[in-house]
Design a protein around this motif. Sequence first.
Motif, PDB file in Angstrom:
ATOM      1  N   LEU A 210     -18.698 -20.362  28.368  1.00  0.00           N
ATOM      2  CA  LEU A 210     -17.669 -21.299  28.812  1.00  0.00           C
ATOM      3  C   LEU A 210     -16.755 -20.655  29.847  1.00  0.00           C
ATOM      4  N   GLU A 214     -15.741 -22.141  33.617  1.00  0.00           N
ATOM      5  CA  GLU A 214     -14.349 -22.357  33.992  1.00  0.00           C
ATOM      6  C   GLU A 214     -13.930 -21.524  35.200  1.00  0.00           C
ATOM      7  N   THR A 423      -9.923 -26.688  30.227  1.00  0.00           N
ATOM      8  CA  THR A 423     -10.831 -27.842  30.266  1.00  0.00           C
ATOM      9  C   THR A 423     -11.068 -28.371  31.675  1.00  0.00           C
ATOM     10  N   LEU A 435     -24.526 -28.055  30.546  1.00  0.00           N
ATOM     11  CA  LEU A 435     -24.048 -27.223  29.443  1.00  0.00           C
ATOM     12  C   LEU A 435     -24.642 -27.707  28.125  1.00  0.00           C
ATOM     13  N   THR A 451     -14.857 -25.828  18.315  1.00  0.00           N
ATOM     14  CA  THR A 451     -15.841 -26.270  19.303  1.00  0.00           C
ATOM     15  C   THR A 451     -15.808 -27.790  19.448  1.00  0.00           C
TER      16      THR A 451
END
Length: 551
Positions: A210, A214, A423, A435, A451
Motif C-alpha cells: 500500500l 500511495e 487514501t 490492487l 484492512t
Amino acid sequence: MRSFSARRITFAALATLGACCALAASGAASAASYVAKHCAELEGRSIPAPVIGLPTRGALIWSASVVKAAAPGNRNGEYCRIVGSIRAVQDTTPDIRFEVNLPSRWNGRALQMGGGGYSGVVVSGTEPMPFAPDSTPLARGYATFGSDSGHVGNSGRADFAANDEAIVNFGFGHLKKTHDVALALIQMGYGRGPEKTYFAGGSTGGREGLTVIERYPADYDGVIANAPAINFSGVRLIGVKVGQASYAKPGGFVGLAQQRRVFETVMHDCDRLDGAADGIVGNVEACRELEPQIVAQLRCANGQRPSLRDSCLSDAQLATLDTLRDGLSLPYPLAYNVNSYPGYNVYQGVDLSGGLGLGDSPTLVSPPGFAVNGYLFAQGDAYIRYFVTRDPAFSSLAFDIANPGRYRQRLVTLSATVGAMNTDVSAFIARGGKLIMMHGLADEVISPNQTIAFYRSLVGRYGQDTVDSFVRLYMVPGFQHGSGVFIPAWDELGALDQWVTRGVAPETLVGTDIAPATNGRSRPMCRYPAYPRYTGKGSVNSAANFRCERP
C-alpha cells in the motif's frame, strides 16, 4: 520527486557501467544469451546515485553469477543472481542490501517482493509466493527482487530505529531505492525495461504494497497486499494497551487454558452459522451477534477468581480481552487524521493461544518476550522503547497512550513515515493500477478490521464503482497470521497479472487449504463482504458446494 518509470534510464546515465551495457542493448533477441554469458561482468560495477529516485550514494554490485537450472536445490530455472548494496547518505546509517534475479526465460515482467516483521533479512526473490507454494515467480519468468529494508537483524528489539535514515528506509525509502536499482539492472540485462512491474507482500510486505501505491504510483502496474500492517503506530499502541491490561492491572493476564477456552466456546456457538460444521467460523457477523452469550459462558460464576489452570475467566481477564476487541481510540489525530485502531475478532474465531497470541506467563520479563508475554505486547513495547522514546530502559507499562506529552508529535511523525494510511491513491487509479488485498478474519497480529476500514475509506472517497475498478478485497474465514484452521493456497499473482494485462478482473476464486490437519479441502475466496456458505449438499471439503453470500 519524479518516479523512475517517468524518466527512462539512459545508457549515458549508466556510462560508468562500461561495455557490458552495450551487449545488453543489442536487442531483446539476445537477452537470454546475455544473461547466461555476461552475468558475471556485472560484478563490481556501480550504479550512480542520479539513477535512484531518492537520495543515496549509489549502489554497488557485490556479486553476479549464473545459477544453472540443474544446480542443487534450484527450482527456478536458469537465472542471473545479482547481490549488492545501496549506500546510505549518512556513514552511520546501514546500507540497503538487495538481491535481483534475472531469469534466462524472461516473461517481460518484474516483481518486487516485500518483507516481514521488522525485515532485516534480504528478501531473495527466489522463494514461492506465500499462498502459492507449488511454484515461484522466478520460475514463471518474472525478474524478481527484494531487500532487507535497510538494516540487519529481524529482532523484536527494533534497535535500528535509533537512526532516522534507517527509519525512513524501513518505512518507505528502501522500496523506491531498491526498485530503481533493480529496474536499472533489468534494463542492463535485457536491453529494455519490464512491460509490467508488480509488488507483492504480506504483513509488513502488505503495508509496503500500500505504501508504493500511495507514494510511487507511477512505478507499479499492480500490487498484492496481504494482511497489511498499516496504521503501524495504531497496532503497536494497541499492543501496549493489551500489555498494560495484562500486567499493570491485578489479575489481568489470561492464561493459556483460558485462551483456548475462548476459542472452543466460540467454535461451539458459531461454527455452524455458515451452514457447515467444519471448524471454521465463516459467518463472522452472525457470530458477533452471539457475543453476549459467549461472554456469559466464559465468565466465572459468583465472582470466582480462577487459577491459571481454570478455564473460566474473571472480570479482569475479560477486560483484557475486551481491550483487544474494542481496539484503540485516541483523543488526538495521527497522520492522515487517523485517531483509532479497530479491534480484533476476539469472540469470532481468533485463537490467541498460539505463538503469536497473548503469551503463556503471568510474569513479565524485561524486555517482554513473544512467547511469554504475547507478540502484540512485546512488539508494542519495543516500538515505545526504540521508535518513540529511544530509551531502551523505558517500560511501556508507564506509557500514557491517551496523553503522551512530549512524545505525541513523535507518534504523529512515525505514523506518517511508516503507517501507509493515505487514501489519496488518485494517481494509481489514473494510471490503471490494480490492487488485490487478502486478510484472514481470524488474524491475531494485524486486525482484519483495520484492512476493512481502509477499504471502506477508499469507497467513501471514490465511490463503490471506482473502487471496484481497481481493488479486490478477500477476507478469509479461519485464517490467522500465517496459520489457522484454514490457510488458503491460491494463485494471487496469476489473478493480478490477468487483471492487469488482459482486463480480466478477479471475482470469486478458489483457495485450497494447506493447514496440516485439513490439507486439500477447498473454499471459495469470496469478495468482501461475502463469505462462503455451505449449500447443504455434497462434501464440505469442496468449494463447489459453497456459495458466496453477504452477511
